[in-house]
Design an enzyme around this catalytic site. Structure first.
Site, PDB file in Angstrom:
ATOM      1  N   GLU A 151      24.687  -5.546  22.327  1.00 41.80           N
ATOM      2  CA  GLU A 151      25.088  -4.316  21.607  1.00 41.80           C
ATOM      3  C   GLU A 151      25.776  -4.578  20.275  1.00 41.80           C
ATOM      4  O   GLU A 151      26.844  -4.021  19.997  1.00 41.80           O
ATOM      5  CB  GLU A 151      26.002  -3.478  22.515  1.00 41.80           C
ATOM      6  CG  GLU A 151      25.371  -3.167  23.858  1.00 41.80           C
ATOM      7  CD  GLU A 151      26.268  -2.331  24.768  1.00 41.80           C
ATOM      8  OE1 GLU A 151      27.447  -2.112  24.436  1.00 41.80           O
ATOM      9  OE2 GLU A 151      25.778  -1.899  25.834  1.00 41.80           O
ATOM     10  N   GLU A 255      18.644  -2.968  32.163  1.00 42.77           N
ATOM     11  CA  GLU A 255      19.721  -2.216  32.856  1.00 42.77           C
ATOM     12  C   GLU A 255      19.225  -0.826  33.241  1.00 42.77           C
ATOM     13  O   GLU A 255      19.934   0.179  33.060  1.00 42.77           O
ATOM     14  CB  GLU A 255      20.952  -2.112  31.948  1.00 42.77           C
ATOM     15  CG  GLU A 255      21.463  -3.457  31.462  1.00 42.77           C
ATOM     16  CD  GLU A 255      22.723  -3.376  30.602  1.00 42.77           C
ATOM     17  OE1 GLU A 255      23.371  -2.318  30.565  1.00 42.77           O
ATOM     18  OE2 GLU A 255      23.047  -4.387  29.969  1.00 42.77           O
TER      19      GLU A 255
END
Ligand code: XIL
Length: 344
Positions: A151, A255
């Site tokens: 991220e 995820e």
């Protein structure tokens, strides 16, 4: 005696009943051409026998949901704690499951001592390098791949301001180089979320890959987190998959969860309409993953096993959320059967 015998028979029939319930014939993981994973929580593996059984039997890959992150694995400047990460690796090893490493560098779940760290650029680099190299060396030969950086970009494509970007110029590339230095074969991933409908974020990731190739910085894969929901736009998601795959790197849906109640409506009912919409998202994702070149199919990983354990309930406090393939009691949802029929 007669009463005892009846109890005995009842006991036996319950064992058979339990077995016919808990030993299904076909497993999704066995009909797929790529690993099927789940992120796992070692406390649940210890405490909940059904969780343990499901995790062990339904998946061919596991990721630590939290226990390989900086905060847990490196709690003090001179202290690493590999106990729970090792437990996950041992669990997987006993079941011939692959382990995916998550994650070496992130802006969340950073220990306080790192946030408070004082020093010049060299000191920061040594600190991060030591973290990365100690963890990668510890799990060398035990994990197949690492989310090296997680991220790093904002939605507008700019570099997310973090303690890493603040103190270490070019920290993403350096992190990949440091990881490669101690493990020449582990697969190195860049992992991120929400690229769909955020073309600038997507472009920033593609630019990173192009830049790495130009500079000879090692990278093997892209993790697309796939925290999506039933109103996410298929077209936007498919576009992200196509563009990511065009890099030629391995692709990990890393995820996956499909939220059914993204607005956290307290009256929400997980009815047939919501279930169908969720199933359609699962189908879209599995089918598009299946159509990627085989060599690029690193796998699809769900973000935990049963709905009850989803971070959407705990972290986001959305009690009426049902984003996974197994229900609160770890039973396969109807969507599981459809995936099984459709993908085989
Ligand atoms: C989440 C875990 O699921 C939670 O238990 C924890 O409290 C916070 O982190 N992106 C990631 C994951 O890369 O590591 C995050 O996991 C979810 C978002």
């Amino acid at each position: 005696m007669k009463i005892l015998y009846t109890f005995f028979l009842l006991g036996i029939s319950q064992v058979f009943f339990a077995q016919s319930q808990s030993v299904p014939k076909l497993f999704l993981k066995d009909i797929l051409t790529f690993p099927l994973g789940a992120s796992v929580n070692p406390r649940l593996l210890d405490e909940n026998i059904t969780y343990r059984e499901r995790t062990g039997s339904e998946f061919s890959s596991v990721t630590a949901e939290n226990h390989m992150k900086m905060m847990n694995i490196h709690p003090g400047a001179d202290r690493f704690d590999f106990v729970l990460g090792d437990e996950i690796v041992a669990f997987a090893g006993n079941r011939k499951q692959r382990v995916h490493g998550h994650t070496l560098v992130w802006h969340n779940q950073v220990p306080q001592w790192m946030k408070d760290f004082q020093g010049d650029q060299v000191a920061w680099e040594n600190m991060l390098k030591n973290h990365i190299q100690t963890v990668v060396s510890h799990y060398k030969g035990k994990v197949a791949g690492w989310d090296v950086v997680n991220e790093a970009f904002l939605d507008d494509g700019s570099l997310r301001p973090t303690i890493w970007s603040d103190h270490i110029p070019d920290y993403i590339a350096k992190s990949f180089l440091w990881a490669r230095e101690v493990d020449p074969t582990v697969l190195l991933f860049y992992n991120d979320y929400g690229q769909d409908g955020k073309p600038k974020k997507m472009q920033a990731i593609l630019d990173l890959v192009a830049d790495f190739k130009k500079r000879n910085i090692p990278i093997n894969g892209l993790g697309l987190q796939m925290h999506i929901n039933i109103i996410s736009k298929n077209e936007a998601i498919l576009d992200v998959i196509t563009k990511s795959a065009a890099t030629g790197l391995s692709i990990h849906f890393s995820e996956l969860d499909v939220a059914v109640n993204p607005k956290n409506n307290p009256e929400f009912m997980y009815d047939d309409v919501a279930k169908d919409e969720q199933l359609n998202k699962f189908l879209m994702l599995f089918n598009s993953f299946k159509s990627l070149p085989k060599a690029q199919q690193y796998g699809i990983t769900f973000w935990n096993v049963g709905d009850k354990d989803s971070w959407l309930r705990g972290y986001f406090k959305r009690p009426k959320e049902y984003p996974l393939l197994f229900d609160d009691g770890y039973a396969r949802k109807p969507a599981y059967q459809v995936l099984l029929q459709t993908l085989k």
